[in-house]
Design a protein around this motif. Structure first.
Motif, short mmCIF file in Angstrom:
data_model
loop_
_atom_site.label_atom_id
_atom_site.label_comp_id
_atom_site.label_asym_id
_atom_site.label_seq_id
_atom_site.Cartn_x
_atom_site.Cartn_y
_atom_site.Cartn_z
N ASN A 160 60.76 85.90 -61.40
CA ASN A 160 59.96 87.39 -61.60
C ASN A 160 60.34 88.04 -60.22
O ASN A 160 59.61 89.32 -60.10
N ARG A 161 60.98 87.95 -59.49
CA ARG A 161 61.46 88.70 -58.39
C ARG A 161 62.91 89.07 -58.35
O ARG A 161 63.58 88.74 -59.08
N ASP A 162 63.06 90.25 -57.44
CA ASP A 162 64.42 90.65 -57.36
C ASP A 162 65.23 89.65 -56.37
O ASP A 162 65.01 89.52 -55.33
N PRO A 163 66.19 88.95 -57.00
CA PRO A 163 66.94 87.81 -56.20
C PRO A 163 67.65 88.53 -55.11
O PRO A 163 67.68 88.20 -54.13
N MET A 164 68.04 90.06 -55.23
CA MET A 164 68.64 90.59 -54.16
C MET A 164 68.12 90.94 -52.99
O MET A 164 68.41 90.72 -51.98
#
Length: 454
Positions: free
Chosen positions: A282-286
């Motif tokens: 649910n996070r932004d991987p970048m």
């Protein structure tokens, strides 16, 4: 429930001996001395297991086996054979026999074979039941919006690939549902779907959960344990909240993804597996990569087939469908009933918790309404407040325009209205088009016309 066992053997004394011995174990026993008679009993009595002699007159055991399996494909069949016909017994195994035992045999040995066959059959029944339950729980992705239809199209394209999938989206948008849908549409559907939440376990336990451990590998390791990778062999492993995995574990996971092999904790044997990996976050991987909490090489290894799930506020047209879906789920005995006012509140709420929050709200409302029509007062207070806000907005929606003496540009006015609608909807194109009373495609056309960035 008493298990029913059918003995088919042309030697009457063998039937008598087996009947006597098996009844002592608490089984109900039927006997037949001819193949056709045995098939009739299978059709009419539906036994739990068949003990079948390989060599019989008129119709031999192989023919009886084939016909029995046509009637009851899951029926366990134990073949009785002499030493000289073991090759034929192996042929029977290929045709679906569960096991075979050679004459002369010890009655206790046969009882053990029967017990094991019944146990395996029961486990298969239970596994199939659990798969059915899972299938009903995650039966389909609900929605007709363009956003969710695009996701469904992508799922169909990637389902039968062996490549890794990375599913991103806010909490509650249905990442595990999506992963299981991919599994169910793939050629691995009859193999295990094994989920694990990477954020729920500390590093020491996570390694053991993923790769298993050998007896004595650490304090408390009293026996060998198979890890999730082994349990998911030939199936799908779902790694939820992958960005929460410790960096040291990310290195080990990357190696498994590249080499398809690993060692159990405390072991030296290299174990090879065939597993399709689906990960989710649910996070932004970048952003996680920039912060140094997620390995860039692992990200690119997982992100072969990316799927981004839209939040519920960007697919508001699906809310009524989801509401009816959950009403049927939580109150299947009655026709779903919800008042227009309650549905209106649900459709205008922003849903920070997405589909999971909506599901919980509907479950709560079904309980509070006691199966009757759901009204606004059955909904949580924060959703009921939407009505108050809506009412105050409606009281102030009278359009006031100070018409200047020099006139006004309709194009500038239209552009300003579009900008105001986008601001009010926090950039949600679907909501903005609803506020303006136009279709989303019309909004996109006008935004392009006035060079408005969406």
């Amino acid at each position: 429930m008493t298990r029913k066992i059918l003995v088919i053997d042309d030697e009457e004394h063998m039937c008598w001996a087996l009947e006597k011995g098996l009844r002592q174990e608490g089984y109900q026993v039927l006997t037949a001395t001819r193949g056709k008679q045995g098939l009739e009993l299978i059709r009419n009595e539906v036994p739990s297991l068949v003990i079948l002699d390989l060599k019989m007159p008129e119709m031999d055991g192989l023919e009886v086996l084939v016909r029995a399996k046509e009637m009851m494909p899951k029926l366990p069949v134990i073949m009785i054979t002499a030493h000289g016909t073991i090759d034929t017994a192996i042929e029977a195994m290929k045709l679906g026999a569960t096991d075979y035992i050679t004459k002369p045999f010890d009655l206790d040995e046969l009882k053990l074979v029967v017990k094991q066959a019944l146990m395996v059959n029961q486990l298969e029944v239970e596994v199939n039941f659990l798969r059915s339950e899972l299938s009903q729980k995650y039966d389909r992705i609900v929605g007709n919006s363009q956003a969710i239809q695009d996701v469904c199209t992508l799922i169909e394209k990637v389902a039968d690939s062996n490549a890794t999938v990375l599913i991103t989206g806010e909490s509650g948008t249905g990442k595990e549902v999506t992963a299981l849908t991919i599994h169910q549409l793939s050629s691995r559907r009859d193999k295990p779907f094994v989920p694990i939440n990477c954020a729920a376990l500390p590093e020491s336990l996570l390694e053991s959960e993923l790769f298993g451990h050998e007896k004595g590998a650490f304090t408390g390791a009293v026996a060998r344990k198979l890890g999730r990778f082994e349990l998911a062999n030939e199936g799908t492993l779902f790694l939820d909240e992958i960005t929460e995995m410790p960096l040291s574990m990310q290195v080990k996971l990357l190696r498994v993804l590249q080499e398809k092999t690993f060692e159990r904790v405390g072991g030296t044997e290299s174990i090879q597996v065939d597993v399709r990996v689906i990960a989710a976050t649910n996070r932004d991987p970048m952003e996680c990569i920039k912060k140094g909490t997620f390995r860039e090489d692992l990200y690119y290894r997982l992100n072969v087939l990316p799927i981004k799930l839209p939040p519920l506020r960007e697919r508001v047209e699906d809310i009524p469908l989801l509401v009816m879906h959950f009403l049927k789920k939580f109150n299947p005995s009655k026709e779903p009933a919800i008042s227009p006012d309650a549905m209106g509140l649900l459709s205008t709420y922003q849903w920070p918790g997405n589909i999971r929050e909506l599901q919980n709200v509907i479950e709560r409302a079904v309980i509070l309404s006691q199966g009757q029509e759901i009204k606004p007062y059955h909904l949580p207070k924060e959703i009921q407040k939407t009505d108050t806000n809506k009412g105050s907005e409606e009281q102030n929606t009278g359009l006031v325009i100070n018409f200047p003496d020099q006139g006004i540009s309709l194009e500038e006015l239209e552009k300003e209205l579009i900008l105001k609608a986008l601001e009010k909807s926090n950039g949600n194109q679907t909501k903005a088009s609803q506020l303006l009373g136009i279709t989303r495609s019309a909004l996109l056309y006008r935004a392009q016309k006035y060079q408005i960035k969406l």
